[in-house]
Design a protein around this motif. Structure first.
Motif, PDB file in Angstrom:
ATOM      1  N   SER A 130      27.590  28.654 -16.475  1.00  0.00           N
ATOM      2  CA  SER A 130      28.839  28.559 -15.700  1.00  0.00           C
ATOM      3  C   SER A 130      29.347  29.940 -15.313  1.00  0.00           C
ATOM      4  O   SER A 130      29.786  30.166 -14.183  1.00  0.00           O
ATOM      5  CB  SER A 130      29.919  27.826 -16.497  1.00  0.00           C
ATOM      6  OG  SER A 130      29.528  26.512 -16.746  1.00  0.00           O
ATOM      7  N   PHE A 131      29.273  30.873 -16.251  1.00  0.00           N
ATOM      8  CA  PHE A 131      29.696  32.248 -15.968  1.00  0.00           C
ATOM      9  C   PHE A 131      28.792  32.868 -14.908  1.00  0.00           C
ATOM     10  O   PHE A 131      29.272  33.489 -13.954  1.00  0.00           O
ATOM     11  CB  PHE A 131      29.685  33.079 -17.256  1.00  0.00           C
ATOM     12  CG  PHE A 131      30.069  34.516 -17.049  1.00  0.00           C
ATOM     13  CD1 PHE A 131      31.389  34.864 -16.786  1.00  0.00           C
ATOM     14  CD2 PHE A 131      29.117  35.521 -17.121  1.00  0.00           C
ATOM     15  CE1 PHE A 131      31.746  36.190 -16.595  1.00  0.00           C
ATOM     16  CE2 PHE A 131      29.463  36.851 -16.938  1.00  0.00           C
ATOM     17  CZ  PHE A 131      30.783  37.178 -16.672  1.00  0.00           C
ATOM     18  N   VAL A 132      27.496  32.686 -15.042  1.00  0.00           N
ATOM     19  CA  VAL A 132      26.533  33.229 -14.075  1.00  0.00           C
ATOM     20  C   VAL A 132      26.813  32.673 -12.681  1.00  0.00           C
ATOM     21  O   VAL A 132      26.804  33.419 -11.696  1.00  0.00           O
ATOM     22  CB  VAL A 132      25.080  32.933 -14.517  1.00  0.00           C
ATOM     23  CG1 VAL A 132      24.086  33.254 -13.412  1.00  0.00           C
ATOM     24  CG2 VAL A 132      24.739  33.704 -15.788  1.00  0.00           C
ATOM     25  N   ASN A 133      27.071  31.387 -12.587  1.00  0.00           N
ATOM     26  CA  ASN A 133      27.379  30.784 -11.284  1.00  0.00           C
ATOM     27  C   ASN A 133      28.619  31.410 -10.664  1.00  0.00           C
ATOM     28  O   ASN A 133      28.667  31.643  -9.450  1.00  0.00           O
ATOM     29  CB  ASN A 133      27.564  29.275 -11.409  1.00  0.00           C
ATOM     30  CG  ASN A 133      26.253  28.571 -11.708  1.00  0.00           C
ATOM     31  OD1 ASN A 133      25.173  29.095 -11.457  1.00  0.00           O
ATOM     32  ND2 ASN A 133      26.350  27.380 -12.265  1.00  0.00           N
ATOM     33  N   LEU A 134      29.617  31.694 -11.476  1.00  0.00           N
ATOM     34  CA  LEU A 134      30.852  32.296 -10.961  1.00  0.00           C
ATOM     35  C   LEU A 134      30.651  33.740 -10.511  1.00  0.00           C
ATOM     36  O   LEU A 134      31.213  34.161  -9.497  1.00  0.00           O
ATOM     37  CB  LEU A 134      31.956  32.228 -12.017  1.00  0.00           C
ATOM     38  CG  LEU A 134      32.512  30.835 -12.276  1.00  0.00           C
ATOM     39  CD1 LEU A 134      33.367  30.824 -13.530  1.00  0.00           C
ATOM     40  CD2 LEU A 134      33.290  30.335 -11.069  1.00  0.00           C
TER      41      LEU A 134
END
Length: 174
Positions: free
Chosen positions: A40-44
């Motif tokens: 989720s962090f990587v996507n953001l």
């Protein structure tokens, strides 16, 4: 004095870990050079910085914040209160930012610096998250989504230490 500051801001380390790895534990770099970041962090961090994505980043951060802070002891919460009350510029800024958004919804609201301080103290006593605590840490951590990692989905020990060095100390938000 520096030791007291490090100890006070050290309470934020589990929150940083939650944001980066979706758990509260420190990564183990002994056996691997790179540790996988939370998807989720990587996507953001890999999306274009549009208004919609900034909202998604704030929502993600708020979810991490809420979970991390719900596990805090009273001593941890008091460290958070110290962080918030130490930042005098924040009180002025949050009044401006909060009122700017909130006045559109409720034009009759009358908020003072004492009201903000009372809400911060209430968090310390009761652990009930409120808009001021959330807004402070949303602003405090907003540039974590702009950190340039050497690899797109992982973090090195050096990068992790850079992030800790950046966020485990006082900084001016305005």
């Amino acid at each position: 004095m520096e030791n007291i500051i490090k100890q006070t801001y050290g309470v934020l380390k589990p929150l940083i870990n939650k944001v980066l790895f979706q758990n509260f534990d420190e990564p183990d770099f002994k056996e691997v050079k790179n540790v996988k970041l939370n998807t989720s962090f990587v996507n953001l961090i890999n999306t274009k910085r549009t208004e919609e994505n900034l909202k998604l980043s704030s929502i993600y951060l708020f979810e991490c914040l809420t979970e991390a802070f719900s596990k805090f002891t009273e001593a941890d919460r008091l460290s958070v209160v110290k962080i918030l009350l130490h930042d005098i510029e924040f009180k002025s800024f949050v009044m401006f930012k909060f009122l700017l958004g909130y006045k559109n919804i409720n034009p009759e609201v009358d908020l003072t610096a004492d009201d903000i301080q009372d809400m911060i103290l209430l968090y310390g006593k009761s652990s009930k998250m409120n808009a001021f605590v959330a807004l402070y840490f949303d602003l405090f951590f907003e540039d974590i989504f702009n950190f340039k990692f050497s690899e797109p989905n992982t973090i090195t020990e050096k990068e992790y230490q850079e992030i800790l060095d950046q966020y485990l100390q006082a900084k001016t938000l305005v």
